[in-house]
Write an enzyme that holds these catalytic residues in place. Structure first.
Site, PDB file in Angstrom:
ATOM      1  N   LYS A  40      51.520  87.965  51.393  1.00  0.00           N
ATOM      2  CA  LYS A  40      52.693  87.913  50.787  1.00  0.00           C
ATOM      3  C   LYS A  40      54.102  88.186  51.431  1.00  0.00           C
ATOM      4  O   LYS A  40      54.079  88.615  52.398  1.00  0.00           O
ATOM      5  CB  LYS A  40      52.440  88.860  49.467  1.00  0.00           C
ATOM      6  CG  LYS A  40      52.449  90.292  49.957  1.00  0.00           C
ATOM      7  CD  LYS A  40      51.932  91.339  48.934  1.00  0.00           C
ATOM      8  CE  LYS A  40      51.660  92.858  49.499  1.00  0.00           C
ATOM      9  NZ  LYS A  40      51.032  93.536  48.508  1.00  0.00           N
ATOM     10  N   TYR A 270      83.225  95.767  64.985  1.00  0.00           N
ATOM     11  CA  TYR A 270      83.965  96.080  63.675  1.00  0.00           C
ATOM     12  C   TYR A 270      84.123  97.638  63.375  1.00  0.00           C
ATOM     13  O   TYR A 270      83.288  98.535  63.602  1.00  0.00           O
ATOM     14  CB  TYR A 270      83.172  95.513  62.485  1.00  0.00           C
ATOM     15  CG  TYR A 270      83.068  94.320  62.202  1.00  0.00           C
ATOM     16  CD1 TYR A 270      84.124  93.423  62.126  1.00  0.00           C
ATOM     17  CD2 TYR A 270      81.807  93.477  62.343  1.00  0.00           C
ATOM     18  CE1 TYR A 270      83.871  92.257  62.186  1.00  0.00           C
ATOM     19  CE2 TYR A 270      81.540  92.433  62.007  1.00  0.00           C
ATOM     20  CZ  TYR A 270      82.655  91.560  61.977  1.00  0.00           C
ATOM     21  OH  TYR A 270      82.483  90.240  61.868  1.00  0.00           O
TER      22      TYR A 270
HETATM   23  C1  LIG Z   1      50.403  94.362  49.243  1.00  0.00           C
HETATM   24  C2  LIG Z   1      48.588  94.606  48.575  1.00  0.00           C
HETATM   25  C3  LIG Z   1      47.404  94.782  49.570  1.00  0.00           C
HETATM   26  C4  LIG Z   1      47.521  94.841  50.853  1.00  0.00           C
HETATM   27  O1  LIG Z   1      47.763  96.364  51.169  1.00  0.00           O
HETATM   28  P1  LIG Z   1      47.951  96.788  52.791  1.00  0.00           P
HETATM   29  O2  LIG Z   1      48.164  98.284  52.675  1.00  0.00           O
HETATM   30  O3  LIG Z   1      49.038  96.215  53.458  1.00  0.00           O
HETATM   31  O4  LIG Z   1      46.748  96.797  53.325  1.00  0.00           O
HETATM   32  C5  LIG Z   1      46.241  94.566  48.998  1.00  0.00           C
HETATM   33  N1  LIG Z   1      46.209  94.503  47.489  1.00  0.00           N
HETATM   34  C6  LIG Z   1      47.085  94.449  46.545  1.00  0.00           C
HETATM   35  C7  LIG Z   1      46.937  94.062  45.132  1.00  0.00           C
HETATM   36  C8  LIG Z   1      48.500  94.280  47.122  1.00  0.00           C
HETATM   37  O5  LIG Z   1      49.464  94.173  46.373  1.00  0.00           O
END
Ligand SMILES: *Cc1c(COP(=O)(O)O)cnc(C)c1O
Length: 384
Positions: A40, A270
């Site tokens: 994601k 800046y």
């Molecule tokens: C983001 C997410 C993960 C992954 O979590 P990590 O701590 O990065 O391994 C797994 N399951 C769900 C539902 C998530 O939203």
């Protein structure tokens, strides 16, 4: 290194490290447990296409993303692996999931109506994973009765294939918390009720990275690896605690784009927040907050040049920083700069940057901008 792009600031992704991270975690899991690579938000900022392809080559069996848009992006990139969307969606996206063959999450009885409205009878069956709340209190069915009622409503629609059941840990990375024990027990209750009704879906998954590392025996059919896939520890010291040698996948590199000797009294960047106290040699590096490099590193951060730390002087701008290289011998125009990663004996890790900013490494990499080119490399191929 030959750069196939005109921007001199870019991300390298080490495929050998991706393979290694999957292997060291999978070696601890029972035989046959699948790995769902969580990609994601542009693969936590790493670059979704590159990471998804490399993870699938490295043994991941499925992908997961947060939004329908992210799933469509994978398909547009020609990636056809089974994919799960975690988050909510509108009825007009349901047919996209059928047409592009990715699975949607169903976590509330009210979603049966959304699916009913959006389902296209002429397309392939919609795949869904049921998500239950065991303690994260974000998305999920609150009771087995709600799950059963929703399964019946979905089955009545025809063209829905209930493929998975899952939940999500809130505190698996906190070794002092026993909340994950309670979440596991609660999840087992949901599993048992569905099994007794003959309605347990084929793919059952609970663990994120921390869960997979802490409770390898409690993996059901698959684990969802995000942060550990990228070689970062879910919490400081967590991977070390379990003796799991993760390897960071991402490096952020640039070059010395200008080198100038300045006189005492010269104001830099800046607002002139840094004024040279003595004759200094300053290098401009084309990375800024527009690339996701935090502006709070103004007058605080450092980069690596010739294996040494060069402190940032003055403010971080959208596109560049200025660093002091007075004490580093032989710096030349075009020299490699490492902003995240290793150079010689020195390392600047995403974990260290997160600690300096009072955040987590997830946020440091996730903010890395789309405009940074990504290139897959393999440390296995590196000259000895
Ligand atoms: C983001 C997410 C993960 C992954 O979590 P990590 O701590 O990065 O391994 C797994 N399951 C769900 C539902 C998530 O939203």
């Amino acid at each position: 290194m030959v750069q196939p792009f005109c921007r001199s600031t870019y991300i390298t992704l080490d495929e050998a490290s991706i393979r290694h991270n999957i292997q060291v975690i999978r070696a601890r899991l029972p035989e046959g447990v699948g790995v769902i690579a969580v990609v994601k938000d542009n693969a936590y900022g790493h670059g979704v296409r590159e990471i998804a392809e490399a993870a699938l080559r490295s043994g991941a069996t499925r992908l997961a993303v947060a939004t329908v848009g992210e799933a469509l992006e994978l398909r547009a990139a020609g990636i056809t692996a089974p994919t799960l969307v975690f988050g909510p969606y509108d009825d007009h996206c349901v047919a996209d999931a059928q047409a592009q063959s990715f699975a949607l999450s169903v976590f509330d009885p009210a979603q049966a109506a959304i699916i009913r409205q959006g389902l296209a009878p002429s397309l392939a069956p919609l795949k869904v994973h049921l998500k239950v709340d065991t303690g994260m209190r974000r998305y999920g069915f609150q009771s087995p009765e709600d799950v059963l009622e929703t399964i019946r409503a979905l089955r009545a629609l025809g063209r829905v294939e209930i493929e998975g059941l899952y939940s999500h840990y809130a505190s698996a990375d906190d070794l002092s918390s026993d909340a994950p024990e309670q979440q596991y027990a609660r999840f087992v209750q949901f599993v048992e009720v569905l099994r007794a009704e003959g309605l347990l879906p084929p793919i059952v998954h609970l663990s994120n990275s921390a869960g997979a590392m802490r409770y390898p025996e409690r993996s059901f059919s698959a684990v969802r690896l995000g942060i550990a896939l990228y070689g970062l520890s879910p919490a400081p010291g967590f991977a070390d605690h379990f003796g799991i040698p993760l390897r960071p996948v991402l490096s952020l590199r640039s070059i010395v784009a200008q080198l100038v000797d300045v006189a005492p009294g010269t104001a830099v960047s800046y607002g002139g927040t840094y004024v040279a106290p003595s004759p200094r040699r300053l290098a401009t590096v084309p990375v800024g907050y527009g690339d996701g490099y935090d502006r709070r590193f103004s007058n605080k951060g450092a980069v690596l040049i010739r294996g040494q730390r060069a402190p940032i002087v003055g403010r971080v701008t959208m596109d560049a920083v200025v660093v002091d290289v007075t004490d580093i011998d032989g710096v030349a125009f075009g020299d490699e700069v490492v902003i995240i990663g290793r150079q010689g004996q020195e390392e600047i890790s995403a974990e260290a940057l997160a600690e300096a900013l009072g955040t987590i490494p997830y946020e440091v990499t996730t903010r890395l901008a789309r405009r940074l080119p990504r290139v897959i490399v393999s440390s296995d191929d590196a000259a000895p």
